[in-house]
Design a protein around this motif. Structure first.
Motif, PDB file in Angstrom:
ATOM      1  N   ASN A   5       0.951  -1.227   0.047  1.00 56.75           N
ATOM      2  CA  ASN A   5      -0.044   0.183   0.046  1.00 56.75           C
ATOM      3  C   ASN A   5       0.990   1.177   0.049  1.00 56.75           C
ATOM      4  OD1 ASN A   5      -1.288   2.200   1.759  1.00 56.75           O
ATOM      5  ND2 ASN A   5      -2.941   1.175   1.039  1.00 56.75           N
ATOM      6  N   SER A   6       0.588   2.102  -0.828  1.00 58.46           N
ATOM      7  CA  SER A   6       1.653   3.448  -0.871  1.00 58.46           C
ATOM      8  C   SER A   6       1.644   4.054   0.312  1.00 58.46           C
ATOM      9  CB  SER A   6       0.862   4.302  -2.074  1.00 58.46           C
ATOM     10  OG  SER A   6       1.132   3.878  -3.304  1.00 58.46           O
ATOM     11  N   TYR A   7       0.463   4.435   1.079  1.00 57.90           N
ATOM     12  CA  TYR A   7       0.744   5.225   2.297  1.00 57.90           C
ATOM     13  C   TYR A   7       1.489   4.448   3.350  1.00 57.90           C
ATOM     14  CZ  TYR A   7      -3.558   7.711  -0.054  1.00 57.90           C
ATOM     15  OH  TYR A   7      -4.162   8.235  -0.770  1.00 57.90           O
ATOM     16  N   TYR A   8       1.225   3.171   3.692  1.00 53.02           N
ATOM     17  CA  TYR A   8       2.124   2.519   4.724  1.00 53.02           C
ATOM     18  C   TYR A   8       3.545   2.438   4.155  1.00 53.02           C
ATOM     19  CZ  TYR A   8       3.818  -0.768   7.648  1.00 53.02           C
ATOM     20  OH  TYR A   8       4.557  -1.642   8.548  1.00 53.02           O
ATOM     21  N   TYR A   9       3.765   2.151   2.714  1.00 54.50           N
ATOM     22  CA  TYR A   9       5.033   2.080   2.105  1.00 54.50           C
ATOM     23  C   TYR A   9       5.877   3.443   2.506  1.00 54.50           C
ATOM     24  CZ  TYR A   9       8.929   2.163  -1.238  1.00 54.50           C
ATOM     25  OH  TYR A   9      10.056   2.307  -1.990  1.00 54.50           O
ATOM     26  N   TYR A  10       5.419   4.939   2.218  1.00 51.58           N
ATOM     27  CA  TYR A  10       6.216   5.682   2.479  1.00 51.58           C
ATOM     28  C   TYR A  10       6.149   6.124   3.819  1.00 51.58           C
ATOM     29  CZ  TYR A  10       5.963   6.714  -2.579  1.00 51.58           C
ATOM     30  OH  TYR A  10       6.422   6.836  -3.991  1.00 51.58           O
ATOM     31  N   PHE A  11       5.249   5.576   4.871  1.00 49.68           N
ATOM     32  CA  PHE A  11       5.275   5.881   6.185  1.00 49.68           C
ATOM     33  C   PHE A  11       6.324   4.926   6.943  1.00 49.68           C
ATOM     34  CE2 PHE A  11       3.918   4.186  10.421  1.00 49.68           C
ATOM     35  CZ  PHE A  11       3.970   5.500  11.034  1.00 49.68           C
ATOM     36  N   SER A  12       6.389   3.816   6.505  1.00 52.64           N
ATOM     37  CA  SER A  12       7.502   2.966   6.886  1.00 52.64           C
ATOM     38  C   SER A  12       8.988   3.469   6.335  1.00 52.64           C
ATOM     39  CB  SER A  12       7.052   1.378   6.559  1.00 52.64           C
ATOM     40  OG  SER A  12       7.238   1.292   5.045  1.00 52.64           O
ATOM     41  N   SER A  13       9.078   3.795   5.359  1.00 50.20           N
ATOM     42  CA  SER A  13      10.285   4.358   4.671  1.00 50.20           C
ATOM     43  C   SER A  13      10.840   5.579   5.633  1.00 50.20           C
ATOM     44  CB  SER A  13       9.891   4.831   3.329  1.00 50.20           C
ATOM     45  OG  SER A  13       9.695   3.811   2.353  1.00 50.20           O
ATOM     46  N   ALA A  14       9.622   6.360   6.328  1.00 53.46           N
ATOM     47  CA  ALA A  14      10.171   7.291   7.066  1.00 53.46           C
ATOM     48  C   ALA A  14      10.486   6.818   8.389  1.00 53.46           C
ATOM     49  CB  ALA A  14       8.949   8.319   7.032  1.00 53.46           C
ATOM     50  N   LEU A  15      10.040   6.015   8.803  1.00 49.76           N
ATOM     51  CA  LEU A  15      10.481   5.097  10.136  1.00 49.76           C
ATOM     52  C   LEU A  15      11.790   4.512   9.676  1.00 49.76           C
ATOM     53  CD1 LEU A  15       7.114   3.181  11.389  1.00 49.76           C
ATOM     54  CD2 LEU A  15       8.235   5.522  12.317  1.00 49.76           C
TER      55      LEU A  15
END
Length: 468
Positions: free
Chosen positions: A101-111
């Motif tokens: 999922n795009s939203y989770y992907y970028y969120f987890s990238s930030a983490l």
């Protein structure tokens, strides 16, 4: 258990924890853009086709910002807390590929970017609180050697799962080909292969969380820097970090720090993506595994060599090591330049290389040289940060990571539109500039050390005379 065995246990556990969380990250980086390209083709609404590059840009953007605050965080927390938190953030990233999922992907990238900064500060703090002046070099070497095995383990995971899912991948390639010439279709990853790979990466990252959680936390006697004694406040450490950024020595080392980021990002992600996007390589399904094994082998062997030679050759870890690293960059960039189509990092291509095609032997050779060069460049960065600013070691190391992360962030944002020759010509030029400036700083640092040694010797002689 005596203190020396306790130190060795702590160093080995720290290295094993690093191996666990880095196995997934490094292996993911080799195949990330190709995996996301495969997902996008089957379900365009789930994620952008260049999210692999953009996601890594997000990782390094947050890594850069977090490096500004990581010395302040370690000043008010403990290395173990930093390490456990970092491991959790590393685990969150591969978990997302089980339900892309795009939203989770970028969120987890930030983490993950924040996790990088926390990990490196925690690692340094843990080693200095579990080592004495006499044992720090040995402990660092043990931890580094164990941790660098992550790419060798990653290659085994990649090879094993590629073999297990080979039939599914074969059917996928046959279904996608519109002509009878299957070699014209670039390497694709099936859903089965993606699920198996990222389940394995998530599982081994969880082992990293457990390892960091159970590691002993008590300081050793006469340790270099206690983790329980806080000498600075959060804001005090932040101000010190900001003033370190504009220090003349740090400014002169910016090309070296940038080389660390650009070089690592290129061999870790851009070149493996170029190999996957080269349609003539579609039948070479074990390229990522062989390449990963070669890089890991080069890193470990060179790390052992530097540790061995540094004990026998004075200052080997400075100018000689930097020279080896720069030469390796020149060699592997030349090999990539002549064997890879110029548009391969940007899109699937059938274009011919200048001289020769990729093969398993060539991928191993390039990967091995990349591993040697990367080990050398990162080693001299760590050495010069420790020696050039002895009273600001945590801040100097964090500043080096800020510039490293900034360079990586810029590279990944521009990767979708950057042809290969920009990397293969730009990196050698930057390595030469970085080497020249590094030699200047190294010479000044050695002069400073000699003066400090002579001053200490003179003070000791005066003390003896007064005592008589």
């Amino acid at each position: 258990m005596n203190q020396r065995r306790f130190e060795l246990l702590c160093a080995a556990l720290l290295g094993f924890g690093q191996l666990s969380i880095m196995t997934g990250f490094d292996s993911e980086s080799f195949i990330l853009e190709s995996v996301i390209h495969s997902i996008h083709e089957r379900a365009p609404e789930r994620i952008s086709q260049y999210a692999g590059y953009y996601g890594q840009a997000v990782i390094y953007a947050f890594y850069m910002v977090a490096c500004m605050f990581s010395p302040s965080i370690i000043a008010v927390s403990t290395p173990k807390i930093n390490l456990v938190t970092a491991a959790i953030f590393f685990t969150a990233f591969p978990l997302g590929f089980l339900f892309t999922n795009s939203y989770y992907y970028y969120f987890s990238s930030a983490l993950l970017g924040i996790g990088f900064a926390l990990f490196y500060q925690g690692q340094g703090g843990y080693l200095t609180s579990h080592s004495t002046r006499k044992t720090i070099e040995s402990n660092v070497s043990i931890s580094w050697s164990v941790g660098c095995c992550c790419m060798i383990l990653g290659s085994a995971i990649l090879a094993g799962i590629t073999k297990l899912s080979a039939e599914d991948t074969k059917h996928l390639m046959e279904a996608l080909n519109t002509t009878s010439e299957s070699h014209k279709m670039e390497r694709r990853f099936s859903d089965t292969e993606i699920n198996l790979l990222f389940t394995a990466f998530t599982g081994i990252s969880v082992i990293g969380i457990i390892t960091f959680f159970v590691m002993p936390s008590r300081d050793v006697e006469n340790c270099i820097e206690s983790s329980s004694e806080k000498k600075e406040t959060f804001m005090g450490a932040l101000k010190l970090t900001c003033s370190t950024i504009v220090n003349s020595k740090m400014v002169q080392l910016i090309p070296l720090f940038s080389l660390c980021g650009l070089n690592t990002s290129f061999w870790l992600s851009v070149f493996p993506t170029a190999m996957s996007f080269t349609k003539q390589n579609s039948h070479l399904i074990y390229l990522p595994a062989i390449y990963s094994f070669a890089v890991g082998s080069g890193e470990v062997i060179m790390g052992i060599a530097i540790s061995f030679l540094s004990k026998r050759i004075k200052n080997f870890g400075q100018k000689p090591t930097m020279t080896i690293g720069a030469v390796c960059v020149l060699i592997y960039c030349a090999l990539i330049h002549f064997s890879t189509a110029f548009d391969a990092p940007m899109k699937p291509t059938q274009d011919e290389p200048i001289l020769f095609h990729h093969s398993y032997l060539l991928a191993f050779t390039i990967g091995f040289i990349c591993g040697i060069g990367d080990c050398c460049i990162n080693s001299v960065r760590s050495v010069i940060c420790a020696l050039a600013m002895p009273k600001r070691r945590p801040q100097a190391f964090s500043v080096s990571k800020v510039f490293q992360a900034l360079a990586s962030c810029i590279l990944f944002f521009l990767s979708p539109i950057t042809p290969l020759f920009v990397y293969t010509i730009g990196l050698p030029v930057l390595s030469i500039i970085a080497t020249i400036l590094f030699f200047s700083i190294s010479n000044r640092t050695q002069v400073m050390e000699r003066k400090m040694t002579e001053g200490s010797r003179n003070a000791a002689e005066i003390g003896k005379k007064l005592a008589l």
